[in-house]
Design an enzyme around this catalytic site. Structure first.
Site, short mmCIF file in Angstrom:
data_model
loop_
_atom_site.label_atom_id
_atom_site.label_comp_id
_atom_site.label_asym_id
_atom_site.label_seq_id
_atom_site.Cartn_x
_atom_site.Cartn_y
_atom_site.Cartn_z
N GLU A 62 0.84 -1.21 0.00
CA GLU A 62 0.00 0.00 0.00
C GLU A 62 0.87 1.26 0.00
O GLU A 62 0.98 1.97 1.00
CB GLU A 62 -0.94 -0.04 1.22
CG GLU A 62 -2.02 1.02 1.23
CD GLU A 62 -3.21 0.76 0.31
OE1 GLU A 62 -4.18 1.51 0.39
OE2 GLU A 62 -3.18 -0.19 -0.50
N LYS A 116 2.72 1.25 -6.30
CA LYS A 116 1.54 0.84 -7.07
C LYS A 116 1.54 1.49 -8.45
O LYS A 116 1.28 0.83 -9.47
CB LYS A 116 0.25 1.19 -6.31
CG LYS A 116 -0.07 0.24 -5.16
CD LYS A 116 -1.39 0.61 -4.49
CE LYS A 116 -1.75 -0.34 -3.36
NZ LYS A 116 -2.16 -1.68 -3.84
N SER A 126 -6.95 0.30 -0.28
CA SER A 126 -7.98 0.71 0.67
C SER A 126 -7.93 2.21 0.96
O SER A 126 -8.88 2.77 1.49
CB SER A 126 -7.83 -0.07 1.98
OG SER A 126 -6.51 0.06 2.48
N HIS A 173 -11.42 -3.06 -4.47
CA HIS A 173 -11.02 -3.16 -3.07
C HIS A 173 -11.63 -4.40 -2.42
O HIS A 173 -12.82 -4.45 -2.13
CB HIS A 173 -11.47 -1.89 -2.32
CG HIS A 173 -11.14 -1.90 -0.86
ND1 HIS A 173 -11.85 -1.18 0.08
CD2 HIS A 173 -10.17 -2.56 -0.17
CE1 HIS A 173 -11.33 -1.39 1.27
NE2 HIS A 173 -10.32 -2.22 1.15
N ASN A 182 -14.32 2.63 4.20
CA ASN A 182 -13.37 3.24 5.13
C ASN A 182 -13.72 4.69 5.45
O ASN A 182 -13.47 5.17 6.55
CB ASN A 182 -11.94 3.14 4.59
CG ASN A 182 -11.36 1.76 4.80
OD1 ASN A 182 -11.72 1.06 5.73
ND2 ASN A 182 -10.46 1.35 3.92
N TYR A 218 -22.03 -6.14 4.64
CA TYR A 218 -21.05 -7.08 4.09
C TYR A 218 -19.60 -6.66 4.35
O TYR A 218 -18.72 -7.50 4.47
CB TYR A 218 -21.26 -7.24 2.58
CG TYR A 218 -22.40 -8.15 2.19
CD1 TYR A 218 -22.98 -9.02 3.11
CD2 TYR A 218 -22.90 -8.14 0.89
CE1 TYR A 218 -24.02 -9.84 2.74
CE2 TYR A 218 -23.94 -8.98 0.51
CZ TYR A 218 -24.50 -9.82 1.44
OH TYR A 218 -25.53 -10.66 1.07
#
Length: 723
Positions: A403, A408, A430, A451, A501, A661
């Site tokens: 991350e 990335k 995230s 994600h 988040n 979920y």
């Protein structure tokens, strides 16, 4: 033809034996209101038919009957109790009419016979199926209980103990299980089902099988002594109360209904069942759980539409970055039939990823969910590699490296140069904005966020993040791929934290402010778990997430939303991070962790934490349960509403499913928007206003103020139905 309607027909097969076939024009058979009315008329026609010697129920679908039409439930449940009772009385009279036909009856099944479908076959004298047959009563998962006679007939067919296990767990029995408990009389090869059904009914019609004895058993009181009944029901109530907990009344209510009806004949027992069903149907829990089911169907419908709209299906995929997360993504893809390349720069990471996939497959093998041959095939469809050779064959690529935005961006840019112009690139991130990562790409229209939540194999949610330049084709292909992986994809627009988040950190913010004001974190956890219904309270959740991870994400959120999520001075998360108390991962966070006999983390409270918190908290102060819930939940609720208001998430349905979920929001509350509807938006606004002096997180969004003024709710549309 004896009778014909839109969803069923009755014809004579031979020698006075008739077939009633469920044949809805839709893809599955359901017992909706129209079908029930047709069934009632069909039974009248059968009663009037001269020379009738027997009846066989069949279905022209791969599934017998999947249940009642749940889309009708919320409208029905909104009716006055008397109307709901009358509807149930009518439905019960139909199944009793089937059970009272003056000839032997048999249900011939393939596939699912669930809910009302199961209750329908229980009304017949015999039940046979092929090996694909699955019979069960899932109603308690929807906050209700069987209402078409399931709580009356099932105990009389298979015994009270087995019936209570099936009903309270919302369980579906495989064919072999159904045969073992007596729910099926025989398992027959598919091509021999009709012949076997005709033979069985003929034997019964010729008095070679005592169908009337079976019928008498179903329509009489349960054959239990007082002692047997006391032991059976007392034990069941204890076990169910322990397992279901106080927030899910349906399982315990179904046991009480079975117990109360045990000494009654069928008709009196049906009255008892109906009374308890109506009570549950009018509950907020039923409204929330049925609403979640409908929301889940809505999400599946969106994914199905995306799959049809996409110009290309995903036949092969690649995961860049192995380890636990990469291995979990690769496993899920391969398990659902999409071969995947797993690429990493370190051999050790590849081995970790393959070990993760192998471990998960071995679990399925040990539980009998797949055989060794299939396991080997799935494992061989994951190709570990230290090089990019072959990546150009992938339709979708999931970047899952560390991350770090620079790493990335570099990986995404590198792989973009190796693949075709229609290959879709995604990033499993995230916290890093998709629009930022897109700047490193030549084809940003082919890029979006994907994600996944940890652990990948258990968590159903995947957030699909649309960037500023992301094309609709890219979204459609990635949504379809996530659905193919067995996940629930929810599309959100790019912003710091995306949706899940973003709304989680105001919740942590409310928690931190409570601690600052002197609240006891162990009490907060107990209240949020036991009273509100979260699987874990905020302190425990932070320990599981990791205080180092939370500290980093909190800084990202504060930068993105400084007015609401910025803070003055240090808080508890900062204090634990500086003290290197990261939670479960290093054995100490808010709680101290050891390993129990099963190898699972066990948490205990240690006073070692108190001096660390003393620097960021005021003198201890007691807060009542309601204040704790309100102070922790209001910031999250406000942020969820702002996400809808800003178009970050498209609908209340998608938001509520993402919360349940992705975060474990209590299902019996149905999500934030269902919760707001249940407490009343006006009531929430008035309550929230009393906390506005605590800061920007507690300011009520304009959307709620407007809706409160108009007396509106979020789920008005789901109430539409008529008797």
């Amino acid at each position: 033809m004896i009778y014909q309607a839109n969803t069923l027909q009755v014809k004579e097969l031979q020698d006075g034996i008739a077939e009633l076939s469920f044949c809805a024009p839709a893809s599955v058979n359901k017992l909706d209101l129209a079908t029930l009315e047709s069934l009632d008329k069909a039974l009248d026609a059968l009663n009037a038919h001269a020379g009738l010697r027997g009846l066989i129920l069949t279905s022209n679908k791969d599934a017998f009957i999947v249940g009642a039409d749940i889309t009708e439930f919320l409208g029905l449940f909104a009716k006055p109790e008397a109307e709901l009772d009358e509807w149930l009385r009518f439905a019960n009279s139909i199944f009793s009419k089937l059970e009272d036909l003056p000839v032997p009856t048999l249900s011939m099944m393939r596939g699912h016979a669930l809910g009302g479908g199961c209750e329908c076959v229980l009304a017949t004298d015999f039940r046979i199926g092929d090996k694909t047959t699955s019979i069960g009563l899932p109603e308690t998962k929807l906050g209700i209980m069987p209402g078409f006679g399931g709580c009356v007939r099932l105990p009389r067919v298979i015994g009270a103990d087995s019936a209570m296990e099936i009903i309270t767990q919302g369980k579906a029995c495989r064919a072999d299980e159904a045969l073992k408990v007596g729910l099926l009389d025989a398992i027959v090869e598919t091509d021999q089902l009709l012949e076997s059904a005709i033979n069985t009914v003929s034997l019964a019609a010729n008095e070679k099988l005592d169908w009337q004895l079976r019928r008498k058993q179903k329509t009489s009181a349960l054959s239990l002594s007082k002692l047997e009944a006391m032991m059976s029901f007392t034990m069941a109530k204890g076990l169910v109360a322990q397992k279901a907990g106080p927030h899910y009344p349906a399982p315990i209510t179904s046991v009480i209904a079975i117990e109360e009806a045990a000494r009654s004949d069928r008709d009196a027992a049906l009255d008892i069942e109906r009374k308890h069903f109506v009570k549950l149907a009018k509950s907020e829990e039923a409204k929330a759980l049925v609403g979640l089911f409908l929301n889940d169907q809505y999400i599946k419908g969106l994914a199905k539409h995306a799959g049809k709209s996409a110009n290309k299906a995903t036949e092969r995929a690649a995961v860049l970055g192995a380890g636990i997360m990469g291995g979990g993504i690769a496993y899920q893809s391969a398990l659902k039939g999409v071969p995947v390349m797993m690429k990493d720069i370190a051999q050790a990471s590849l081995e970790l990823g393959m070990n993760e996939a192998s471990k998960l497959l071995n679990k399925r093998l040990s539980r009998g969910r797949l055989d060794g041959f299939k396991m080997a095939g799935i494992l061989s469809s994951i190709t570990p590699s230290l090089h990019y050779a072959g990546v150009e064959q992938s339709d979708v690529i999931v970047e899952a490296v560390v991350e770090n935005p620079k790493v990335k961006a570099a990986v995404l840019s590198e792989v973009e140069g190796l693949v075709g112009e229609d290959t879709v690139l995604t990033s499993n991130t995230s916290t890093i904005p998709i629009n930022l990562l897109a700047k490193s790409l030549k084809r940003p229209e082919n890029f979006c966020g994907m994600h996944f939540f940890n652990p990948v194999h258990r968590m159903p949610l995947v957030e699909i993040i649309r960037g500023e330049h992301t094309s609709e084709e890219t979204i459609n292909r990635v949504v379809a791929y996530a659905a193919k992986m067995g996940k629930s994809p929810i599309v959100v627009n790019d912003c710091p934290g995306f949706f899940v988040n973003r709304v989680l950190f105001p919740y942590f913010g409310g928690f931190s402010m409570l601690l600052r004001d002197g609240a006891d974190f162990t009490k907060i956890d107990k209240v949020m778990e036991r009273k509100f219904g979260w699987p874990m309270g905020p302190a425990y959740l932070l320990d599981v997430v990791g205080l180092d991870t939370a500290h980093h994400a909190q800084a990202v959120m504060a930068q993105g939303f400084p007015e609401r999520m910025g803070k003055e001075g240090r808080d508890a998360i900062d204090a634990l991070y500086v003290a290197e108390k990261y939670g479960q991962k290093n054995g100490s966070g808010f709680y101290t962790y050891s390993v129990d006999k099963r190898g699972r983390p066990k948490k205990t409270f240690s006073e070692d934490i108190l001096p660390i918190l003393a620097d960021v908290c005021q003198q201890p102060q007691d807060f009542d349960d309601q204040t704790i819930i309100q102070r922790v939940m209001i910031p999250m609720i406000n942020e969820v509403v702002l996400c809808l208001e800003e178009g970050i998430i498209a609908t209340p349905q998608e938001a509520d499913m993402a919360l349940v979920y992705g975060l474990g929001f209590p299902p019996f509350r149905g999500g934030v928007f269902r919760y707001l509807d249940s407490v009343g938006i006006g009531n929430f606004v008035e309550m929230a206003k009393s906390y506005q002096d605590l800061g920007a997180m507690y300011q009520v969004p304009q959307l709620l103020l407007d809706m409160a003024a108009k007396g509106e709710s979020f789920y008005d549309g789901q109430q539409a139905s008529s008797l």
